[in-house]
Motif scaffolding. Structure first.
Motif, mmCIF file in Angstrom:
data_model
loop_
_atom_site.group_PDB
_atom_site.id
_atom_site.type_symbol
_atom_site.label_atom_id
_atom_site.label_comp_id
_atom_site.label_asym_id
_atom_site.label_seq_id
_atom_site.Cartn_x
_atom_site.Cartn_y
_atom_site.Cartn_z
ATOM 1 N N ALA A 141 0.834 -1.201 0.000
ATOM 2 C CA ALA A 141 0.000 0.000 0.000
ATOM 3 C C ALA A 141 0.869 1.251 0.000
ATOM 4 O O ALA A 141 0.652 2.183 -0.777
ATOM 5 C CB ALA A 141 -0.907 -0.011 1.228
ATOM 6 N N VAL A 142 1.866 1.250 0.864
ATOM 7 C CA VAL A 142 2.725 2.427 0.976
ATOM 8 C C VAL A 142 3.541 2.605 -0.303
ATOM 9 O O VAL A 142 3.644 3.706 -0.846
ATOM 10 C CB VAL A 142 3.639 2.303 2.212
ATOM 11 C CG1 VAL A 142 4.704 3.378 2.196
ATOM 12 C CG2 VAL A 142 2.804 2.398 3.479
ATOM 13 N N LEU A 143 4.066 1.504 -0.821
ATOM 14 C CA LEU A 143 4.843 1.596 -2.060
ATOM 15 C C LEU A 143 3.978 2.099 -3.215
ATOM 16 O O LEU A 143 4.396 2.955 -3.998
ATOM 17 C CB LEU A 143 5.439 0.227 -2.422
ATOM 18 C CG LEU A 143 6.597 -0.231 -1.539
ATOM 19 C CD1 LEU A 143 7.142 -1.565 -2.040
ATOM 20 C CD2 LEU A 143 7.700 0.826 -1.504
ATOM 21 N N ALA A 144 2.765 1.577 -3.288
ATOM 22 C CA ALA A 144 1.867 2.008 -4.368
ATOM 23 C C ALA A 144 1.542 3.488 -4.217
ATOM 24 O O ALA A 144 1.502 4.234 -5.201
ATOM 25 C CB ALA A 144 0.589 1.171 -4.354
ATOM 26 N N THR A 145 1.343 3.925 -2.976
ATOM 27 C CA THR A 145 1.029 5.339 -2.738
ATOM 28 C C THR A 145 2.208 6.221 -3.163
ATOM 29 O O THR A 145 2.026 7.200 -3.886
ATOM 30 C CB THR A 145 0.728 5.572 -1.244
ATOM 31 O OG1 THR A 145 -0.244 4.627 -0.823
ATOM 32 C CG2 THR A 145 0.219 6.982 -1.006
ATOM 33 N N PHE A 146 3.394 5.851 -2.688
ATOM 34 C CA PHE A 146 4.585 6.639 -3.046
ATOM 35 C C PHE A 146 4.798 6.628 -4.559
ATOM 36 O O PHE A 146 5.055 7.656 -5.178
ATOM 37 C CB PHE A 146 5.833 6.080 -2.363
ATOM 38 C CG PHE A 146 5.850 6.295 -0.871
ATOM 39 C CD1 PHE A 146 4.804 6.953 -0.228
ATOM 40 C CD2 PHE A 146 6.924 5.840 -0.101
ATOM 41 C CE1 PHE A 146 4.823 7.146 1.143
ATOM 42 C CE2 PHE A 146 6.941 6.041 1.280
ATOM 43 C CZ PHE A 146 5.890 6.684 1.898
ATOM 44 N N GLY A 147 4.679 5.442 -5.135
ATOM 45 C CA GLY A 147 4.909 5.307 -6.564
ATOM 46 C C GLY A 147 3.933 6.158 -7.357
ATOM 47 O O GLY A 147 4.322 6.881 -8.288
ATOM 48 N N ALA A 148 2.672 6.081 -6.956
ATOM 49 C CA ALA A 148 1.651 6.838 -7.678
ATOM 50 C C ALA A 148 1.899 8.335 -7.512
ATOM 51 O O ALA A 148 1.771 9.110 -8.458
ATOM 52 C CB ALA A 148 0.268 6.461 -7.157
ATOM 53 N N PHE A 149 2.291 8.721 -6.312
ATOM 54 C CA PHE A 149 2.563 10.138 -6.084
ATOM 55 C C PHE A 149 3.774 10.579 -6.915
ATOM 56 O O PHE A 149 3.774 11.670 -7.496
ATOM 57 C CB PHE A 149 2.817 10.411 -4.601
ATOM 58 C CG PHE A 149 3.017 11.868 -4.307
ATOM 59 C CD1 PHE A 149 1.942 12.743 -4.326
ATOM 60 C CD2 PHE A 149 4.286 12.370 -4.040
ATOM 61 C CE1 PHE A 149 2.120 14.095 -4.073
ATOM 62 C CE2 PHE A 149 4.478 13.720 -3.782
ATOM 63 C CZ PHE A 149 3.385 14.585 -3.792
ATOM 64 N N GLY A 150 4.747 9.722 -6.992
ATOM 65 C CA GLY A 150 5.912 10.018 -7.825
ATOM 66 C C GLY A 150 5.504 10.234 -9.279
ATOM 67 O O GLY A 150 5.937 11.189 -9.930
ATOM 68 N N LEU A 151 4.635 9.342 -9.738
ATOM 69 C CA LEU A 151 4.137 9.472 -11.117
ATOM 70 C C LEU A 151 3.415 10.792 -11.305
ATOM 71 O O LEU A 151 3.582 11.488 -12.308
ATOM 72 C CB LEU A 151 3.160 8.333 -11.418
ATOM 73 C CG LEU A 151 3.734 7.050 -11.981
ATOM 74 C CD1 LEU A 151 2.597 6.069 -12.275
ATOM 75 C CD2 LEU A 151 4.519 7.336 -13.255
ATOM 76 N N PHE A 152 2.610 11.129 -10.293
ATOM 77 C CA PHE A 152 1.845 12.370 -10.376
ATOM 78 C C PHE A 152 2.796 13.569 -10.411
ATOM 79 O O PHE A 152 2.622 14.490 -11.223
ATOM 80 C CB PHE A 152 0.891 12.488 -9.183
ATOM 81 C CG PHE A 152 0.255 13.843 -9.075
ATOM 82 C CD1 PHE A 152 -0.748 14.227 -9.965
ATOM 83 C CD2 PHE A 152 0.683 14.746 -8.114
ATOM 84 C CE1 PHE A 152 -1.313 15.488 -9.884
ATOM 85 C CE2 PHE A 152 0.127 16.004 -8.037
ATOM 86 C CZ PHE A 152 -0.877 16.383 -8.924
ATOM 87 N N ALA A 153 3.802 13.558 -9.536
ATOM 88 C CA ALA A 153 4.757 14.667 -9.488
ATOM 89 C C ALA A 153 5.452 14.817 -10.840
ATOM 90 O O ALA A 153 5.579 15.921 -11.376
ATOM 91 C CB ALA A 153 5.774 14.427 -8.377
ATOM 92 N N LEU A 154 5.864 13.666 -11.375
ATOM 93 C CA LEU A 154 6.555 13.676 -12.662
ATOM 94 C C LEU A 154 5.637 14.200 -13.762
ATOM 95 O O LEU A 154 6.001 15.081 -14.559
ATOM 96 C CB LEU A 154 6.988 12.243 -12.991
ATOM 97 C CG LEU A 154 8.135 12.101 -13.963
ATOM 98 C CD1 LEU A 154 9.440 12.493 -13.278
ATOM 99 C CD2 LEU A 154 8.204 10.652 -14.467
ATOM 100 N N GLY A 155 4.412 13.658 -13.765
ATOM 101 C CA GLY A 155 3.440 14.041 -14.786
ATOM 102 C C GLY A 155 3.123 15.524 -14.729
ATOM 103 O O GLY A 155 3.093 16.206 -15.759
ATOM 104 N N SER A 156 2.910 16.023 -13.496
ATOM 105 C CA SER A 156 2.530 17.427 -13.408
ATOM 106 C C SER A 156 3.702 18.330 -13.816
ATOM 107 O O SER A 156 3.513 19.408 -14.353
ATOM 108 C CB SER A 156 2.022 17.781 -12.005
ATOM 109 O OG SER A 156 2.867 17.248 -11.040
ATOM 110 N N ARG A 157 4.907 17.874 -13.575
ATOM 111 C CA ARG A 157 6.079 18.642 -14.032
ATOM 112 C C ARG A 157 6.095 18.782 -15.544
ATOM 113 O O ARG A 157 6.468 19.810 -16.102
ATOM 114 C CB ARG A 157 7.350 17.931 -13.583
ATOM 115 C CG ARG A 157 8.319 18.848 -12.881
ATOM 116 C CD ARG A 157 9.707 18.334 -12.992
ATOM 117 N NE ARG A 157 10.367 19.100 -14.045
ATOM 118 C CZ ARG A 157 11.260 20.040 -13.822
ATOM 119 N NH1 ARG A 157 11.633 20.312 -12.610
ATOM 120 N NH2 ARG A 157 11.806 20.704 -14.806
#
Ligand SMILES: Nc1ncnc2c1ncn2[C@@H]1O[C@H](COP(=O)(O)OP(=O)(O)OP(=O)(O)O)[C@@H](O)[C@H]1O
Ligand SMILES: [Mg+2]
Lengths: 268, 302
Positions: A141-157
């Motif tokens: 759960a934590v890995l998926a959350t971090f990973g998804a947030f990472g994707l979001f950060a990257l995407g929004s950049r």
């Protein structure tokens, strides 16, 4: 420690054979990342015309503007920050739904195959077993959350050009939410699910009943949507503190439910 | 190996085990017999530190139940009533997990050894879900032995197995005994208990009796010896009946059935008497009561 790892690996080997679990762990985070990115993309196009500025300003409640519009952002930018924040609230479903699903399958599965008795007959301590089971649900759960947030950060950049807007999007509130509240939510979800699962005999039922725990998360989503409160930095911090207290309480309760004899004689 | 003192377990309103006092000696196969719901599984669970006794005490492998539970779990092997395997995982993976939990040093070797011994090696990478009941049972037996325990609890090891598989399991138990291990075995198969067990305890909430199968038979029914004669007559029966050690004698067709306590000592004397009385002795054999008769006699009375 070693035994916790054995349990952990066993849980993953066993639980990821279920399609439902795989789906929740892979697709839910992807979906929850795609949504805010889509919003950014969509509203970005509208915002660039600058014609909506006046209307957006007047539509957004005053405290929201204060919390989400740092000096120097245009009204359209603020609107984007606001919309994305709404969906990041929903994003918190990831650390709740994943542990609930994994725990439901892991506990109920163990009950239906009656493998708990031979497992409890080994020299593993009840605490090691509990820790293994909890971590097996919390880590993905934590890995998926971090990973998804990472994707979001990257995407929004990639989508957002304005660096000020970017910092407003990925501000401290979200960092606290993702890195502190997320794991705490996951722990809460897994302990809650553990207790529910100990009383039912169908993983789907366990999952559905345990999903009650998403109500507060949805409450937060709609509450902010309706302007009841604003999730600013202080409130998020308070949420984290309260969650920590709740987690400790729930873990204590789980420890009592998770006694060798109780498991064997009352988990039916 | 096992000593219990007034061991008692009460569930809410059921007294499952009532003041059980019992000793199981090193190296013996102890058969624990009793009807459904007698409390056999409950007893095994207490002795393997899975559930705590309501009162009384027990020492297993030199460790005290309730105080040294982890040591007990580490040192005994248990075949639980249901195999309880992880269906989605392979046979080999299942055993490996338990081997590691039992802190076995050379897990891979041990797993391979027992898979081979129980004839499952070829199927080791198949998920357990595809196994038949008998194969699962054999796998569960393998699991109980990975850490080479000196004391093994088997809860109905042959329940639901076909005659061939039962036999394999029985032979396997006999081998374990030959290796000097102690076995505590619950079973409903009286014939199996008779053949395998050194001593038998008949149990129904409390212990009704403990003894060797032969002595149980003898104490309940005395022992009966059958003399096959070319022909019998009333005089022969009378003469034999008069012998001091004979508890009873009757003729069935041309067979003379004599009840006595110690046939080994008394048979020669009986034969001499018969020959003197003019009988032609063709065969002598013991008439065995099945353990089933013994069991029903005991359980009915309880
Ligand atoms: N967890 C429990 N809660 C309440 N009662 C129980 C529990 N476990 C066992 N019992 C009761 O204790 C008694 C003994 O049960 P146990 O399973 O030990 O019998 P058993 O001798 O193993 O029977 P079987 O031959 O059917 O396996 C039964 O009356 C049963 O209903
Ligand atoms: Mg039983």
């Amino acid at each position: 420690m070693n035994k916790i790892k054995i349990i952990l690996c066993k849980e993953w080997a066993e639980v990821f054979k279920h399609r439902m679990v795989l789906f929740t762990v892979v697709f839910l985070p992807l979906m929850m990342t795609a949504l805010p990115l889509g919003i950014l993309w969509g509203t970005g196009e509208v915002g660039s015309t600058d014609s909506l500025e006046g209307t957006i300003d007047s539509e957004m409640p005053e405290p929201l503007v204060a919390a989400m519009c740092p000096e120097g952002l245009s009204g359209a930018d603020c609107f984007q920050v606001f919309m994305v924040s709404q969906f990041m609230m929903l994003f918190m479903l990831v650390p709740v739904a994943i542990p609930v699903t994994i725990a439901a399958y892991s506990i109920v599965g163990e009950k239906t195959t009656r493998s708990l008795e031979p497992l409890l007959a080994t020299p593993i301590t009840t605490l090691e077993l509990l820790a293994g089971k909890c971590l097996a649900a919390v880590i993905p759960a934590v890995l998926a959350t971090f990973g998804a947030f990472g994707l979001f950060a990257l995407g929004s950049r990639l989508i957002v050009a304005n660096p000020m807007l970017l910092t407003a999007l990925l501000d401290a509130r979200w960092l606290i939410a993702i890195f502190v509240v997320g794991p705490l939510l996951a722990i809460m979800a897994v302990t809650f699910s553990l207790m529910v699962s100990s009383r039912v005999s169908d993983p789907r039922v366990a999952e559905q009943v345990s999903m009650v725990i998403i109500v507060p998360v949805l409450g937060g989503f709609f509450g902010q949507m309706a302007g009841l409160f604003v999730l600013d930095r202080t409130l998020v911090t308070w949420v984290a503190v309260v969650m920590l207290a709740l987690d400790l309480g729930l873990l204590f309760l789980a420890g009592r439910v998770f006694q060798r004899e109780t498991i064997l004689t009352r988990w039916k | 190996m096992i000593q219990t003192q007034q061991l008692t377990k009460r569930f809410k309103d059921v007294l499952a085990v009532d003041r059980l006092t019992l000793e199981v000696r090193p190296g013996e196969v102890f058969g624990f017999l009793g009807p459904n719901g007698a409390g056999k599984t409950t007893t095994v669970r207490m002795l393997t530190s899975l559930i705590g006794p309501t009162s009384g005490s027990a020492v297993v492998n030199g460790f005290r139940v309730g105080e040294q539970d982890t040591e007990i779990r580490r040192s005994v092997g248990i075949l639980t009533e249901t195999p309880g395997m992880y269906d989605n995982l392979s046979a080999e993976r299942n055993l490996r997990i338990f081997g590691e939990l039992y802190e076995v040093r050379n897990v891979a070797e041990q797993v391979a050894k027992y898979l081979k011994l129980l004839g499952l090696y070829e199927r080791r990478f198949d998920p357990v879900a595809e196994f038949s009941k008998g194969m699962k049972q054999k796998l569960a037996i393998a699991r109980a032995l990975l850490h080479e325990p000196k004391l093994i609890f088997l809860d109905e090891p042959t329940a639901g197995l076909d005659p061939e598989a039962s036999r394999l399991v029985r032979d396997f138990i006999a081998e374990l005994k030959a290796e000097g291990r102690t076995i505590f075995m619950c079973t409903h198969n009286l014939d199996e208990a008779d053949r395998l067990c050194d001593r038998i305890g008949v149990f129904k909430s409390h212990l009704l009796v403990v003894d060797t199968p032969a002595k149980l038979r003898a104490s309940l029914f005395g022992r009966k010896v059958v003399f096959h004669l070319r022909s019998t007559d009333a005089k022969m029966i009378q003469t034999v009946s008069k012998l001091p050690f004979v508890r009873g004698a009757r003729a069935v067709e041309n067979k003379l059935v004599v009840t006595l306590d110690d046939p080994e000592a008394n048979n020669p004397e009986i034969i001499r008497t018969l020959v003197k009385a003019g009988a032609d002795v063709q065969f002598v054999g013991e008439l065995r009561h099945s353990l089933e008769d013994v069991y029903f006699q005991l359980v009915k009375g309880a």
